[in-house]
Design a protein around this motif. Structure first.
Motif, mmCIF file in Angstrom:
data_model
loop_
_atom_site.group_PDB
_atom_site.id
_atom_site.type_symbol
_atom_site.label_atom_id
_atom_site.label_comp_id
_atom_site.label_asym_id
_atom_site.label_seq_id
_atom_site.Cartn_x
_atom_site.Cartn_y
_atom_site.Cartn_z
ATOM 1 N N THR A 143 0.859 -1.176 0.000
ATOM 2 C CA THR A 143 0.000 0.000 0.000
ATOM 3 C C THR A 143 0.896 1.226 0.000
ATOM 4 O O THR A 143 1.880 1.257 0.739
ATOM 5 N N ILE A 144 0.543 2.200 -0.803
ATOM 6 C CA ILE A 144 1.354 3.419 -0.871
ATOM 7 C C ILE A 144 0.660 4.515 -0.078
ATOM 8 O O ILE A 144 -0.518 4.804 -0.291
ATOM 9 N N ASP A 145 1.394 5.093 0.873
ATOM 10 C CA ASP A 145 0.893 6.176 1.708
ATOM 11 C C ASP A 145 2.016 7.195 1.852
ATOM 12 O O ASP A 145 2.967 6.985 2.604
ATOM 13 N N GLU A 146 1.917 8.284 1.086
ATOM 14 C CA GLU A 146 2.985 9.285 1.066
ATOM 15 C C GLU A 146 3.165 9.991 2.402
ATOM 16 O O GLU A 146 4.213 10.574 2.663
ATOM 17 N N SER A 147 2.161 9.912 3.285
ATOM 18 C CA SER A 147 2.251 10.607 4.571
ATOM 19 C C SER A 147 3.281 9.984 5.512
ATOM 20 O O SER A 147 3.671 10.623 6.482
ATOM 21 N N ILE A 148 3.732 8.760 5.222
ATOM 22 C CA ILE A 148 4.749 8.167 6.106
ATOM 23 C C ILE A 148 6.151 8.669 5.757
ATOM 24 O O ILE A 148 7.114 8.313 6.413
ATOM 25 N N ILE A 149 6.261 9.485 4.731
ATOM 26 C CA ILE A 149 7.472 10.172 4.278
ATOM 27 C C ILE A 149 8.508 9.215 3.706
ATOM 28 O O ILE A 149 8.980 9.378 2.604
#
Length: 179
Positions: A143-149
């Motif tokens: 899963t891609i979640d850009e908020s985890i930096i």
């Protein structure tokens, strides 16, 4: 798209029928396609949830989109439309995938990253999860979640390892605000 109790019941029925018809693996592929399509299309999810759009139009659209699916999958769509439960399609698909993996003894590891995993990194993560679980049947969902930096969050069953940059920054922030 978590499966509700009703979605799980439908998924169990579909799995049972697919096993009797010896097409459980093919239906598994269909359910993965349904799940990926629904996750990737906000518009389709909106159509399924909309009380304004006729059930017959929803059915026609879904049968067109998933026209190459097995008869079992088409029957599921028909049944959900007839029972006015078509909004459960994503939950049924997700529940079917989970039930199928459980039946086959496949452990599903979920990796959340800020960018897509490269094939080399994916192979390393799979290898590590196999070592940790002692299982040779491991599947990886990215899963891609850009908020985890940056970094990653790995979930295997009830265990979670958070090596994300955002988590490390939050730990530092807590340390500095406490002192």
């Amino acid at each position: 798209m978590k499966g509700s109790k009703a979605a799980i019941r439908y998924a169990k029925a579909v799995l049972q029928q697919a096993q009797e018809d010896n097409v459980a693996k093919e239906v598994f592929g269909d359910m993965q396609d349904v799940l990926n399509t629904l996750r990737g299309s906000k518009e389709l999810r909106s159509v399924l949830q909309s009380p304004v759009i006729k059930a017959s139009d929803k059915k026609a659209s879904l049968l067109e989109i998933f026209g190459s699916s097995t008869q079992n999958t088409k029957s599921l769509i028909n049944t959900l439309v007839e029972n006015r439960r078509i909004r459960l399609l994503g939950g049924v698909a997700e529940s079917y995938v989970n039930l199928y993996n459980q039946a086959k003894g496949v452990i599903v590891a979920q990796v959340t990253t800020s960018v897509a995993l490269s094939p080399e990194i994916e192979a390393q993560v799979l290898s590590k999860v196999k070592d940790l679980t002692g299982s040779s049947s491991v599947s990886l969902e990215n899963t891609i979640d850009e908020s985890i930096i940056g970094g990653f969050i790995l979930r295997v069953g009830d265990l979670q390892y958070n090596a994300s940059i955002s988590n490390n920054l939050n730990k530092l922030r807590r340390e500095f605000t406490v002192n």
